[in-house]
Design a protein around this motif. Structure first.
Motif, mmCIF file in Angstrom:
data_model
loop_
_atom_site.group_PDB
_atom_site.id
_atom_site.type_symbol
_atom_site.label_atom_id
_atom_site.label_comp_id
_atom_site.label_asym_id
_atom_site.label_seq_id
_atom_site.Cartn_x
_atom_site.Cartn_y
_atom_site.Cartn_z
ATOM 1 N N THR A 111 0.864 -1.192 0.000
ATOM 2 C CA THR A 111 0.000 0.000 0.000
ATOM 3 C C THR A 111 0.894 1.233 0.000
ATOM 4 O OG1 THR A 111 -0.069 0.427 2.395
ATOM 5 C CG2 THR A 111 -1.632 -1.206 1.541
ATOM 6 N N GLU A 115 -1.385 4.381 3.807
ATOM 7 C CA GLU A 115 -2.688 3.734 3.585
ATOM 8 C C GLU A 115 -2.719 2.271 3.990
ATOM 9 O OE1 GLU A 115 -3.612 4.473 -0.512
ATOM 10 O OE2 GLU A 115 -3.898 6.617 -0.160
ATOM 11 N N GLU A 151 1.658 3.170 10.710
ATOM 12 C CA GLU A 151 1.131 2.347 9.611
ATOM 13 C C GLU A 151 1.576 0.890 9.772
ATOM 14 O OE1 GLU A 151 -1.041 3.669 7.207
ATOM 15 O OE2 GLU A 151 -0.978 5.308 8.646
#
Ligand SMILES: CC[C@H](O)CC(=O)C(=O)O
Ligand code: MN
Length: 344
Positions: A111, A115, A151
């Motif tokens: 990703t 994201e 993330e």
């Protein structure tokens, strides 16, 4: 002193696909995959450059069906884990299920670096299917170590076995690679490995990979002769030789890798994979390496300098999936040039 051991994921047959416009045949896959297996890499990634389902008008069509390429690789590999890349939005859960049925053992879910949340469904499904699941945070030069930690922790919570810092633009310096890997290493649990994927646009793929290992990475991506997008990836034969001198055990047959790079992969290149004015600009401007051939094509079509296109794309912070912007930007530059020449 005890040598540090790392595992190498070879991306010749995936990132390398960008450099050959996704035109490797089933026979090429058989030849390269069986060589890599004998060389001792731990993982061999095979798919379109943009992952499962990537063969489209937007990203360029593959020469052969995905299924046939994966089957050829499966039949050629005895020791290494067959690996596939998947970008949610391009590849689907169904693509992953089919890949698993063919014998893929590791799935890398990529990703954009901010994201990770869009990997949740694919990552959870990968674990349910019994696959090794790897999170792949692309364009990691664009955000701070703290953002990458947030993330990466999301990917960990979805079940990732490994999380990668991905220098898609080949824009990082060794200190940055080390700092970002170290931040992940400290934040993730010991069960989750940290990996590093480099591009050679600033000539730093080996140095950045060493910095990553020194900071705690245990998975490193390489490709034979560096075959990959932009100025290519970390060249396996160079990395294996230098790593031995750096006290790192890669398990790779160094002479064998040199021979495979020169005798098998270099003759298959459609243009030299190298640092030239355009690939260097990608590292300098922080642009996605896989835009290289698209930028060449647009530059030729509109009679503009590919470097101007890349610098503008860098300013606009264009990311993977926005390949159509390359043509838009080229057209704008052409119009601007035309306006300037007619108002003189
Ligand atoms: C388009 C997918 C991309 O090539 C993945 C990758 O290797 C990277 O971001 O560097
Ligand atoms: Mn890459």
């Amino acid at each position: 002193m005890k040598k540090k051991s790392i595992q190498i994921t070879d991306v010749t047959l995936r990132d390398g696909m960008h450099a050959v416009k996704h035109q490797f045949s089933v026979d090429d896959v058989r030849e390269i995959a069986s060589k890599l297996d004998q060389l001792g890499v731990s993982h061999i990634e095979v798919t379109h450059g943009d992952g499962l389902g990537g063969s489209t008008i937007q990203y360029g069509f593959s020469k052969e069906k995905e299924e046939d390429l994966l089957k050829a690789a499966r039949e050629s590999i005895r020791r290494a884990k067959l690996t596939a890349l998947l970008l949610p939005g391009i590849g689907t859960v169904e693509d992953m299920v089919r890949a698993k049925e063919i014998g893929v053992e590791t799935i890398r879910i990529a990703t954009h670096c901010t994201e990770a949340d869009i990997s949740e469904q694919h990552m959870k499904e990968a674990k349910r299917l019994g696959l090794e699941a790897v999170g792949f945070l692309m364009m990691s030069h664009m955000v701070s170590a703290n953002v990458l930690v947030e993330e990466a922790k999301k990917m960990e919570s979805y079940g990732a076995d490994v999380v990668y810092i991905v220098d898609s633009a080949g824009a990082m310096l060794p200190e940055e690679a080390g700092e970002k890997v170290s931040a992940l290493r400290q934040a993730l649990s010991d069960e989750v490995e940290v990996g590093f994927h480099a591009h050679h646009n600033l000539g730093l793929s080996i140095a950045n990979s060493f910095a990553a290992i020194d900071a705690g990475a245990s998975r490193i991506d390489c490709s034979l002769a560096g075959l990959g997008a932009g100025a290519g990836n970390t060249p396996l034969e160079v990395f294996a030789a230098a790593a031995e001198k750096h006290g790192i055990d890669t398990g790779v047959d160094i002479y064998g890798a040199m021979d495979a790079a020169e005798d098998v992969v270099k003759p298959k290149m459609i243009r030299p994979v190298q640092i030239d004015r355009v690939s260097l600009t990608m590292g300098y401007a922080g642009v996605y390496s896989s835009f290289l051939l698209h930028a060449f094509r647009a530059a030729e079509q509109f009679g503009v300098d590919a470097r101007d296109i890349l610098v503008e794309l860098g300013k606009r912070k264009v990311v993977g999936g926005q390949e159509d912007m390359i043509v838009d930007v080229a057209l704008e530059i052409k119009k601007k040039k035309h306006t300037l020449s007619t108002t003189k």
